[in-house]
Design an enzyme around this catalytic site. Structure first.
Site: not given
Ligand code: S3P
Length: 446
Positions: A27, A101, A129, A325, A352, A356, A399
């Protein structure tokens, strides 16, 4: 989605030991690149995350005139020669946000303030998304945004222009939405404020003042920006701390493999990113903070993790944005705990890089976990170990791939994790670092 890349992950052969420095925060790396590109002068950045998501942000700003010079081979140190707040030029081609994103949504705020037309695309995951969450507020400020489904899906076409500041009440607890609106506010007439339903990560608010732009915190849920008309490259190097979202994979791995003792070095412990630690502490994990310090505008600490028997818990909804996350790997922790783990109010997980909730439920169930899918979360009954010998699908979501590699450390046999190549978006060195503490994971040779 088939993006390739298969991991083979199997039971740990012994306790996990050692210390790890995970790469820089994703980030903050995005934000440092964006603000550097919009600043007057040269911004020097260290600890930048050399992931595909952050390279996508760099390439988009290079296409609009910023100059990026990499200062080392690993691409963790760089200089950005900014164009000044009003210096971006119309890109000659479409901008490509790749899988990111954060890149797409934050840049929407910046493009909304430009006196030119731009078109932004991404990969198949990003095209699925929701974008109305950023298109709507920047339209309300005066930009023209179009795209599939009335502007809710990429590709997006953005014609920026004169913006008016506004008091935005966000319907969704999203740092991407908040940051998009604040960045648009840099170009607006008058003040812009954002109120969120739950507090989210505040890296934009913390980093803007380093570039000379104050952001006022009105209360826990509201911040306000009065544009000063200029960003200035900081005198000091912008240092990016290690990413807590990457560290959590190893924190869970060390918690579940008997006898483990792993030190995670200089991890960001900003309370707005620290939800994973609060959840794991609720699960009775053995985490100790050492060497607490500050890097730039952000708190950091070394975190020692020792194996322990994790307990089930109900996640406090207030902690969800602060751990948003980390839920794939927290589901793994829960599947290998004692008792019942309950997560609800987390429907954001469905939008996401993959859905997820659905992807983790499918992957963990394939390995014999007791996990029940709920519309807004999951209920997980823990057990001592899981069953391997299967192939699971990471659906191109970094992830999910890394979380399942952690889960495999407590299986009876190895598993194949397909469509795992997206690890390169956020953590290209994951396999090497995992191996360095004794995790059993490798890339399948093609
Ligand atoms: C991010 C905010 C979060 C997070 C994402 C990074 C950011 O997204 O999931 O990985 O850098 O602002 P949302 O704001 O959509 O929750």
């Amino acid at each position: 989605m088939n993006i390739g890349g298969t991991l083979i992950a199997g039971p740990a052969q012994g306790a996990l030991q050692g210390h790890i420095t995970v790469p820089g925060d994703k980030s903050m790396s995005h934000r440092s690149m964006m603000l550097g590109a919009l600043a007057d002068g040269i911004t020097r950045i260290e600890g930048f995350l050399p992931g595909d998501d952050n390279f996508a942000t760099a390439a988009m700003f290079e296409a609009m005139g910023a100059e990026v010079t990499w200062l080392n081979e690993e691409k963790t140190a760089l200089e950005v020669k900014g164009v000044g707040l009003y210096g971006l030029k119309e890109p000659e081609n479409v901008l490509d946000a790749g899988n990111s994103g954060t890149a797409a949504r934050l840049i929407t705020g910046i493009l909304a303030g430009q006196d030119f037309h731009s078109v932004m695309v991404g990969d198949a995951s990003l095209h699925s998304r929701p974008m109305a969450r950023v298109a709507d507020p920047v339209r309300a400020m005066g930009a023209k945004v179009d795209g599939r489904e009335g502007g809710n899906k990429m590709p997006l076409s953005i014609r920026g222009g004169k913006l008016k500041g506004m008091d935005f009440v966000s319907p969704v607890a999203s740092a991407q939405v908040k940051s998009c609106v604040l960045l648009a506010g840099l170009f607006a007439d008058g003040e812009t404020s954002v109120r969120e339903p739950k507090a989210t990560r505040d890296h934009t608010e913390r980093m803007l003042p380093l570039f000379g732009q104050a952001v006022e915190r009105v209360d826990a849920l509201t911040c306000r920006l009065k544009p000063c008309g200029q960003l200035t490259a900081p005198q000091d190097v912008v240092q990016i701390p290690a990413d807590p979202s990457s560290a959590t994979f190893f924190a869970v791995a060390a918690s579940i493999v008997e006898g483990s003792d792993v030190l995670l070095k200089s991890i960001g412990v900003n309370p707005r990113r620290d939800g994973w630690r609060r959840v794991m502490e609720g699960m009775q994990a053995d985490l100790t903070l050492e060497a607490e310090n500050t890097v730039g505008a952000e708190p950091v600490a070394d975190i020692r993790v020792k194996a322990t028997s994790l307990q089930g818990m109900k996640v406090n909804p207030q902690d969800i944005p602060d751990a948003i996350d980390e839920f794939p790997v927290l589901f793994v922790a829960a599947a290998l705990s004692e008792g019942k783990f309950v997560l609800d109010d987390a429907e954001e997980l469905r939008v996401k890089e993959s859905d997820r909730i659905a992807t983790m439920v499918a992957a963990l169930q394939a390995c014999g976990a007791d996990i029940e899918e709920k519309e807004d979360g999951a209920i997980i009954h823990g057990q001592p170990s899981l069953q391997g010998g299967v192939t699971v699908n990471a659906h191109g979501d970094h992830r999910i791939a890394m979380a399942m590699a952690v889960a495999a450390q407590k299986m009876d046999k190895d598993i194949r994790i397909e469509n795992a190549a997206a690890i390169a978006t956020s953590f290209p060195s994951f396999v090497d670092l995992a191996q360095s503490i004794g995790m059993n994971v490798r890339w399948e040779e093609t």
